[in-house]
Design an enzyme around this catalytic site. Sequence first.
Site, PDB file in Angstrom:
ATOM      1  N   ASP A   1      -1.656  -0.970   5.917  1.00  0.00           N
ATOM      2  CA  ASP A   1      -1.856  -0.350   7.229  1.00  0.00           C
ATOM      3  C   ASP A   1      -3.316  -0.261   7.640  1.00  0.00           C
ATOM      4  O   ASP A   1      -3.620   0.327   8.681  1.00  0.00           O
ATOM      5  CB  ASP A   1      -1.260   1.064   7.239  1.00  0.00           C
ATOM      6  CG  ASP A   1      -2.077   2.048   6.406  1.00  0.00           C
ATOM      7  OD1 ASP A   1      -2.361   1.735   5.232  1.00  0.00           O
ATOM      8  OD2 ASP A   1      -2.432   3.120   6.926  1.00  0.00           O
TER       9      ASP A   1
ATOM     10  N   ASP B   1       0.869  -1.169   0.000  1.00  0.00           N
ATOM     11  CA  ASP B   1       0.000   0.000   0.000  1.00  0.00           C
ATOM     12  C   ASP B   1       0.912   1.226   0.000  1.00  0.00           C
ATOM     13  O   ASP B   1       2.113   1.123   0.291  1.00  0.00           O
ATOM     14  CB  ASP B   1      -0.891  -0.037   1.244  1.00  0.00           C
ATOM     15  CG  ASP B   1      -1.726   1.219   1.398  1.00  0.00           C
ATOM     16  OD1 ASP B   1      -2.415   1.587   0.435  1.00  0.00           O
ATOM     17  OD2 ASP B   1      -1.660   1.839   2.477  1.00  0.00           O
TER      18      ASP B   1
ATOM     19  N   ASP C   1      -0.123   5.173   0.941  1.00  0.00           N
ATOM     20  CA  ASP C   1      -0.328   6.124   2.041  1.00  0.00           C
ATOM     21  C   ASP C   1      -0.368   5.401   3.386  1.00  0.00           C
ATOM     22  O   ASP C   1      -1.192   4.508   3.598  1.00  0.00           O
ATOM     23  CB  ASP C   1      -1.647   6.881   1.849  1.00  0.00           C
ATOM     24  CG  ASP C   1      -1.682   7.673   0.558  1.00  0.00           C
ATOM     25  OD1 ASP C   1      -1.031   8.721   0.486  1.00  0.00           O
ATOM     26  OD2 ASP C   1      -2.363   7.224  -0.391  1.00  0.00           O
TER      27      ASP C   1
END
Length: 232
Positions: free
Chosen positions: A171, A9, A11
């Site tokens: 995240d 991922d 961001d």
Amino acid sequence: MTQPLVIFDLDGTLLDTASDLIGAVNRVMAEEGLPPIDPVTYRATVGKGGRAMVSAALGAAGVEAEVRLLDRLTERFIDQYIRHVAEHTRPFPGAMDALDRLTAADVRLAVCTNKREVLAIELFEKLEILERFVVICGGDTFPVRKPDPQHILGTIEAAGGDPATTIMVGDSAADIDAARAAGVKVVAVTFGYTDIHVSELGADVVIDHFDDLLPALAALSPALADKLDAKA
């Protein structure tokens, strides 16, 4: 055997983009004569995308997020963001070293992000790390996006990988849920943008720093362990 693939991922996982994203929101708010949002209080909204960030900012200002207003301000947010896309954004500590070590071990790297593809590519170009990845798949690359597993499966196919030898690193619940549904093992980082601690979201392994990533990958994948051992 298909070459191992690690998908990241963007961001809140590879890059700390919060300052530039919240800065773009606050410039739009200033243009509207509305108060800014607090970067600390609204950090968790970063992982939900630009539209959600703009909606949260309007709500904090006591303004109803009517659809046409939200559409208009979201496009202005995108315009502001792309102008300042790499002003304060930096890789999280240890991220570049981990990517270097994986590349040296002949592990393929890809990105699967809900960020618009053009923004992700622009950001990686500005930071001079685009060439590290075999493919960048954004939230508009396919008809679906995380948490839909087809976003990850499409990224794997584009990278020439196999779900059986792929690991996702993210995240958020969207990352973890998409990976689970795609039949892909997942490592979660604790330093990203989520209002629920990742330890509660069902990842295979949770790490606090990129220094812990390679041991986590090796523990989850014999193919990756062999690659990393051979390079050690």
